[in-house]
Design a protein around this motif. Structure first.
Motif, PDB file in Angstrom:
ATOM      1  N   LEU A 192      -7.454   0.929  -4.842  1.00 19.57           N
ATOM      2  CA  LEU A 192      -7.174   2.058  -3.962  1.00 19.57           C
ATOM      3  C   LEU A 192      -7.819   1.906  -2.598  1.00 19.57           C
ATOM      4  O   LEU A 192      -8.744   1.114  -2.395  1.00 19.57           O
ATOM      5  N   TRP A 252       2.751   5.879 -10.431  1.00 23.51           N
ATOM      6  CA  TRP A 252       3.075   4.792  -9.516  1.00 23.51           C
ATOM      7  C   TRP A 252       2.499   3.442  -9.935  1.00 23.51           C
ATOM      8  O   TRP A 252       2.826   2.417  -9.329  1.00 23.51           O
ATOM      9  N   PHE A 274      -1.020  11.472  -3.439  1.00 26.96           N
ATOM     10  CA  PHE A 274      -1.757  11.493  -4.704  1.00 26.96           C
ATOM     11  C   PHE A 274      -2.812  12.596  -4.691  1.00 26.96           C
ATOM     12  O   PHE A 274      -3.689  12.619  -3.832  1.00 26.96           O
ATOM     13  N   TRP A 323       0.859  -1.171   0.000  1.00 26.89           N
ATOM     14  CA  TRP A 323       0.000   0.000   0.000  1.00 26.89           C
ATOM     15  C   TRP A 323       0.901   1.228   0.000  1.00 26.89           C
ATOM     16  O   TRP A 323       1.701   1.411   0.933  1.00 26.89           O
ATOM     17  N   ASP A 358       1.349   5.341  -0.038  1.00 25.77           N
ATOM     18  CA  ASP A 358       0.813   6.676   0.192  1.00 25.77           C
ATOM     19  C   ASP A 358       1.876   7.654  -0.293  1.00 25.77           C
ATOM     20  O   ASP A 358       2.930   7.804   0.327  1.00 25.77           O
ATOM     21  N   CYS A 413      -1.300   9.382  -9.693  1.00 23.17           N
ATOM     22  CA  CYS A 413      -1.552   7.952  -9.534  1.00 23.17           C
ATOM     23  C   CYS A 413      -0.888   7.149 -10.652  1.00 23.17           C
ATOM     24  O   CYS A 413      -0.262   6.108 -10.403  1.00 23.17           O
ATOM     25  N   THR A 436      -1.283  -1.053  -4.295  1.00 29.61           N
ATOM     26  CA  THR A 436      -2.548  -0.404  -3.964  1.00 29.61           C
ATOM     27  C   THR A 436      -2.251   1.037  -3.610  1.00 29.61           C
ATOM     28  O   THR A 436      -1.330   1.329  -2.840  1.00 29.61           O
ATOM     29  N   LEU A 437      -3.005   1.964  -4.178  1.00 30.34           N
ATOM     30  CA  LEU A 437      -2.776   3.386  -3.958  1.00 30.34           C
ATOM     31  C   LEU A 437      -3.593   3.862  -2.761  1.00 30.34           C
ATOM     32  O   LEU A 437      -4.807   3.675  -2.717  1.00 30.34           O
TER      33      LEU A 437
END
Length: 254
Positions: A145, A114, A105, A100, A102, A111, A120-121
């Motif tokens: 996300l 990456w 964004f 995940w 961070d 987004c 997972t954003l």
């Protein structure tokens, strides 16, 4: 069978999770504290030097049995470059672990940069350019996300309409207490309870202030899906055996 293998062998998608957090700044793992990012310093931990994020991540994943690793790129969040190369190394080092990310964004363009990581954003509400930007991100990356609802001492940080309308929230949420991060003052259980009342169908994770096993147990009993932790893991306030016992107990009850 080792303790680690025994716990992982019984893991299911419905399990409560203690997700370890790695905070990156200037290419180093740092100790996040109270949201004062300019003051974060290289972390002092028994699990490896601050210039070796993979070693530290490996240790934290071993303690927590987590299928997920949360990485906060503080340089990207502050608009001062990024630690993409390190995040790619972490993705390569732990291919079976869900990453995940961070990275501050604010819109679709952020987004897209990456996406090659396959991570997972984590979309922090404090970083969103606008409510329209959030709608565009959600429409484009809905299955990939997590929304972090960010709070400091002044309250919610982000587009007010996003906090006011739970229909705008995706399936997975993080309640991020920015001022509580690294302080070990306890998680915000009141906000957690309120969120679960208005969005009982969401997977909710709590971040900020976790002190010890009793805090994790309270969050677990509330119906949340997990907690994010760092400081209490590095200090030894939460141990591998305690987490293993908690996960076993939950599986026995289920």
């Amino acid at each position: 069978m080792s303790l680690h293998a025994e716990v992982l062998a019984t893991e299911t998608l419905d399990d409560f999770t203690v997700i370890p957090v790695i905070d990156l700044k200037d290419g180093l793992v740092v100790h996040a504290r109270a949201g004062k990012r300019a003051e974060y310093r290289p972390i002092a931990t028994p699990y490896g030097p601050p210039h070796d994020p993979a070693a530290i991540a490996r240790a934290l994943l071993g303690i927590t049995f987590s299928p997920t690793l949360y990485v906060a790129d503080l340089d990207a969040i502050r608009g001062r470059g990024n630690n993409f190369a390190i995040c790619r190394e972490l993705a390569d080092a732990f291919p079976a672990t869900a990453l995940w990310i961070d990275a501050g964004f604010s819109d679709i363009t952020d987004c897209a940069f990456w996406l090659p990581l396959g991570a997972t954003l984590v979309i922090g509400s404090e970083s969103l350019a606008s409510l329209e930007a959030w709608r565009d991100i959600r429409q484009s990356f809905a299955r990939n996300l997590v929304l972090s609802l960010d709070f400091d001492h002044t309250g919610f940080r982000g587009p007010p309409a996003l906090m006011a309308d739970p229909s705008l929230w995706p399936d997975r949420l993080i309640l991020m207490g920015l001022g509580r991060v690294g302080t070990e003052i306890g998680p915000d259980l009141t906000r957690l309870a309120a969120t679960l009342r208005i969005a009982p169908d969401r997977e909710v994770y709590v971040a900020g202030g976790v002190r010890d096993l009793s805090d994790i147990e309270r969050v677990s009993q509330s119906g949340a899906r997990g907690v994010l932790a760092a400081t209490a893991l590095h200090s030894g306030a939460i141990s591998q055996k305690e987490i293993a016992a908690l996960l076993r107990e939950r599986r026995f009850r289920s």
